[in-house]
Structure formats: structure tokens, C-alpha cells
Design a protein around this motif. Structure first.
Motif, PDB file in Angstrom:
ATOM      1  N   GLN A  36      14.470  77.398 -24.519  1.00  0.00           N
ATOM      2  CA  GLN A  36      14.188  78.693 -25.132  1.00  0.00           C
ATOM      3  C   GLN A  36      14.932  78.761 -26.459  1.00  0.00           C
ATOM      4  O   GLN A  36      16.142  78.544 -26.523  1.00  0.00           O
ATOM      5  CB  GLN A  36      14.620  79.853 -24.240  1.00  0.00           C
ATOM      6  N   THR A  37      14.180  79.056 -27.524  1.00  0.00           N
ATOM      7  CA  THR A  37      14.759  79.123 -28.856  1.00  0.00           C
ATOM      8  C   THR A  37      14.915  80.572 -29.296  1.00  0.00           C
ATOM      9  O   THR A  37      13.977  81.357 -29.203  1.00  0.00           O
ATOM     10  CB  THR A  37      13.880  78.360 -29.868  1.00  0.00           C
ATOM     11  N   LEU A  38      16.104  80.925 -29.742  1.00  0.00           N
ATOM     12  CA  LEU A  38      16.404  82.251 -30.270  1.00  0.00           C
ATOM     13  C   LEU A  38      16.839  82.105 -31.723  1.00  0.00           C
ATOM     14  O   LEU A  38      17.473  81.117 -32.090  1.00  0.00           O
ATOM     15  CB  LEU A  38      17.530  82.922 -29.473  1.00  0.00           C
ATOM     16  N   LYS A  39      16.509  83.097 -32.521  1.00  0.00           N
ATOM     17  CA  LYS A  39      16.907  83.068 -33.928  1.00  0.00           C
ATOM     18  C   LYS A  39      17.951  84.146 -34.188  1.00  0.00           C
ATOM     19  O   LYS A  39      17.740  85.316 -33.888  1.00  0.00           O
ATOM     20  CB  LYS A  39      15.709  83.259 -34.853  1.00  0.00           C
ATOM     21  N   MET A  40      19.068  83.735 -34.772  1.00  0.00           N
ATOM     22  CA  MET A  40      20.141  84.651 -35.143  1.00  0.00           C
ATOM     23  C   MET A  40      20.149  84.786 -36.660  1.00  0.00           C
ATOM     24  O   MET A  40      20.027  83.803 -37.394  1.00  0.00           O
ATOM     25  CB  MET A  40      21.479  84.105 -34.645  1.00  0.00           C
ATOM     26  N   LEU A  41      20.284  86.008 -37.127  1.00  0.00           N
ATOM     27  CA  LEU A  41      20.229  86.300 -38.551  1.00  0.00           C
ATOM     28  C   LEU A  41      21.553  86.927 -39.012  1.00  0.00           C
ATOM     29  O   LEU A  41      22.412  87.236 -38.182  1.00  0.00           O
ATOM     30  CB  LEU A  41      19.051  87.236 -38.837  1.00  0.00           C
ATOM     31  N   PRO A  42      21.740  87.104 -40.316  1.00  0.00           N
ATOM     32  CA  PRO A  42      22.964  87.773 -40.783  1.00  0.00           C
ATOM     33  C   PRO A  42      23.140  89.149 -40.146  1.00  0.00           C
ATOM     34  O   PRO A  42      22.221  89.708 -39.549  1.00  0.00           O
ATOM     35  CB  PRO A  42      22.745  87.866 -42.297  1.00  0.00           C
TER      36      PRO A  42
END
Length: 428
Positions: free
Chosen positions: A130-136
Motif C-alpha cells: 500500500q502506497t501513501l503520499k506524504m506532503l509538506p
């Protein structure tokens, strides 16, 4: 200065992912706090960083042997691999491990790009990663508020009395937040130091992270391209014109933008269409992921937007700021949402169109503390034309301090709404 440890809203998603997937892949730009987050969550996990050249060399020389050492050292705890994209061999090695072991949460990977991009690896890992994207940092995280659930509100109610009270934030404070950006270690620095660090950050991306994705022949052209995209943030870029300015062909410009998108430095916002609006523009808009970086590359400081100064650059920065705020909270809504933009051939546009089911929510951004009925004109065109068969709600996000109704499910809402939801509304 004492470092501030921000509470990141993605932590709840990360917790769930570790319970439901053998591999959790946390991707996002460098220096936004991924390592801090995962090390804080998993004190008992075994941590290794591929930023350590010795560790990386050992993995590349003998991936199977080094993986067995990691597994033994972890003693059943999760293996945390930081900057995983730097290894060319790790993806298949991890695949072999999880094929033989069905336990959840075996690997927690962090990196600036997705190592599982090969079609063969993706297909063979279906249901395992499972891929999650973290942003600023979002405004809500900076203010220690709950995640902004404005899209949940739009779908469940759309009534003003169901919105939380908006925080009181002046336009000067909004501009300061836009200029500082969302990088935890950089945003608190003085103006000169902050701008220098952001420019050095871009150099690091070009010199290290870009090379992890693809070897490029002209790194200086990549730097010039990023500068040009900063000037054009929130616009539909003309690839031929960009190529002429940075000395690249149209095709190479497209390839370079693809790389920057994989590294989460650039986000492309696709065009919305109802399926029947054949005359709508189909070109995607490009936004840089962080307004602090954008302002630094353009040499813009808060003083450049003082009374009497040209406010044109602020308009583009404000659009990118609101768009990225939406992007940071979209995965925290109860329903699935997709973000687009809309523009017709007469130039009438809606800055962001959020779609879920049969509902579309239009967002117009206005970097002003006043709003008039004319600011809603494009909503009228959109909802009576291409979106005529959809439920519609229109929001003008502005720098004022009042929530205002302009009839027929159209509202003006202060930009402070993005940090006004209480923590009690956070989903479990």
C-alpha cells in the motif's frame, strides 16, 4: 531554536496500512518529515537508511544476503528502510521476502519516489503493498488543528451552520504562511536563510533525487525548467514555449516534468470534463508542491505584497496554496474525491473542481479580503453548462474573515477554514 514536532495527520492512515498490507510505501518530497514520523511511530522497528553510502553499497552488492541480515536484526519487528528509491535492486528482493511470509506490516519504506513502478513488480505485488503520499505541512498541522474536512461538509450538508467557526487570520498572516511554505526545518528560518535553503533544496533534488529516477544529460536545464514552472505555477504550461526558454525539446520537457511529478515536486491537475463538453480545454495545470519553494525561486518576500505593490504574483501563489491545502486533506475525507480544473475556450474557468459521486464542488481562489457577486460568475457558467447534470456547490476561498452566502449553494469562505476544524472531528 528548539525543533517543533508537528502532529502529522497521515499517521492514522499509516497505522491502518501497517495492519492491512505486508509492505507500506510512504513516498513524498525530501525533508518533509517522513523519517521523523516513521521513527517516532515504530520505536521497536529496525531502521536503516540508504542515504548511508556504505549500507547502499552493501545492498547493491548482495541484496539477498543483506536482506537476511536485516530480517535477523529486526527480530520480527517491522523493517524501516529510509530513502529506499536509491537502490535499484531492493524492490524485487522485498517481493521475494513477502511472497514467502504473509505477515502484515513487515516493511515500512520511505522515499521521494515510488520504487514499485515496474509493471512486473506492480502486478506481482498486487494486494501486498500500500502506497501513501506524504506532503509538506498543512495549515491544520501547523496550527495543531484537526484535518480540514471541507469536502465531507460539502457532501453531507453544505449548510453554513454546519461549518466550524473560522479562525481569525489576517491577510498579512496568510501571506507570511504562503511565503514560508510547509517544510518543517525550513519554514521557521529568517527570510534570507529560508530562501537560500529552499534554493539549495532544489539543487539537492536535481543532483540526487532526479538521478535516482532517471539519468539526465542536462541538469542545468532541469534547474531552469523548475524556475520556469515556479513562475507559471497554477497555469497550463506550453511545453514548446518552456523548451525554448530552457534549451530543451518539447518531448524532453515533458519527460523532465514527468520526473518532477514522480518526485512530488510538481503536481499536475487534470482538466475536468462531463464527457459531453467537447469544447472544454483538456490541458493539465502544473502546480509546484510548496509555495515556500515557489516564492524562493521567484525571489518573492512578504514585503513584495505590501500595500501599493503589484499583487499579480500573489494571485498565482494563493491559487497554488489553496490547491495544495485541498490535496493534503483529500485522503482524510470519508469519501473518495478527485481534483481537476475546468476552463472553456472563452477563458472562463474554475480553479479547482472536486468530484465525488454525482457531486462537484467548485473552488475559486481570490487573494483579496473582499468578494463580490461577480466572483461567482464562472460558477454560473459551469453549473448551467458542462455540469448541468451534476449536483453543484461553489466556494470562493478568500483572505477575508467572514463566511458569506451568495445564493444557490454558493459561498465565500475564509482561507482560514483549512485550519479551523477541531481535532474532535478526526476520523478514527
Amino acid at each position: 531554536m528548539v525543533d517543533i514536532l508537528y502532529e502529522r495527520h497521515i499517521k492514522s492512515e499509516l497505522d491502518l496500512a501497517l495492519e492491512s498490507a505486508r509492505i507500506v510505501n510512504l513516498i513524498g518530497p525530501r525533508q518533509i518529515g517522513k523519517t521523523t514520523l516513521v521513527r517516532g511511530m515504530l520505536g521497536n522497528g529496525h531502521f536503516v537508511s540508504f542515504d548511508d553510502e556504505n549500507v547502499l553499497a552493501a545492498i547493491e552488492a548482495d541484496p539477498q544476503g543483506q536482506m537476511q541480515i536485516l530480517i535477523m536484526s529486526a527480530n520480527g519487528e517491522p523493517i524501516i528502510i529510509d530513502e529506499v528509491q536509491r537502490s535499484k535492486k531492493i524492490a524485487l528482493t522485498i517481493k521475494r521476502v513477502v511472497d514467502a511470509d504473509r505477515r502484515m506490516g513487515q516493511f515500512l519504506l520511505t522515499g521521494s519516489s515510488n520504487v514499485f513502478v515496474s509493471a512486473d513488480v506492480l502486478n506481482s505485488l498486487a494486494g501486498r503493498v500500500q502506497t501513501l503520499k506524504m506532503l509538506p505541512l498543512s495549515s491544520a498541522e501547523i496550527d495543531d488543528a484537526g484535518p480540514c474536512l471541507i469536502l465531507d461538509w460539502a457532501k453531507e450538508s453544505g449548510e453554513l451552520n454546519a461549518l466550524p467557526p473560522c479562525r481569525s487570520i489576517s491577510k498579512i498572516e496568510v501571506i507570511d504562511r504562503i511565503i514560508r511554505g510547509g517544510y518543517p526545518e525550513i519554514r521557521h528560518l529568517s527570510e534570507r536563510s529560508r530562501q537560500r535553503r529552499y534554493r539549495e533544496y532544489i539543487d539537492t533534488i536535481v543532483d540526487r533525487d532526479v538521478a535516482d529516477v532517471m539519468k539526465i544529460r542536462l541538469p542545468d536545464s532541469m534547474r531552469r525548467l523548475i524556475n520556469q514552472l515556479a513562475v507559471r505555477t497554477g497555469n497550463e504550461p506550453n511545453m514548446t514555449d518552456l523548451g525554448d526558454k530552457v534549451g530543451l525539446t518539447r518531448q524532453v520537457v515533458g519527460e523532465y516534468v514527468d520526473i518532477l511529478e514522480r518526485l512530488s515536486l510538481v503536481i499536475r491537475l487534470p482538466a475536468w470534463t462531463s464527457g459531453e463538453a467537447g469544447r472544454d480545454i483538456k490541458q493539465a495545470k502544473c502546480h509546484l508542491i510548496d509555495t515556500g519553494i515557489t516564492a524562493a525561486l521567484r525571489g518573492l518576500a512578504a514585503g513584495d505584497f505590501a500595500l501599493g505593490k503589484d499583487q499579480t504574483p500573489l494571485g498565482a501563489l494563493f491559487k497554488t496554496y489553496v490547491f495544495t491545502e485541498l490535496l493534503k486533506c483529500i485522503s482524510l475525507q470519508r469519501d473518495e474525491w478527485r481534483l481537476y480544473h475546468w476552463r472553456d475556450r472563452r477563458g472562463r474557468e474554475v480553479d479547482v473542481v472536486a468530484e465525488s459521486g454525482n457531486l462537484v464542488v467548485g473552488f475559486e481562489m481570490k487573494a483579496s479580503s473582499t468578494v463580490t457577486r461577480a466572483d461567482f460568475d464562472n460558477f454560473d457558467v459551469f453549473k448551467s453548462g458542462p455540469a448541468a447534470k451534476w449536483d453543484f456547490l461553489g466556494l470562493v476561498i478568500y483572505t477575508g474573515d467572514q463566511v458569506l452566502a451568495f445564493g444557490d449553494r454558493q459561498f465565500a469562505i475564509p482561507v482560514s477554514i483549512f485550519s479551523s476544524f477541531p481535532k474532535a472531528t478526526t476520523q478514527s
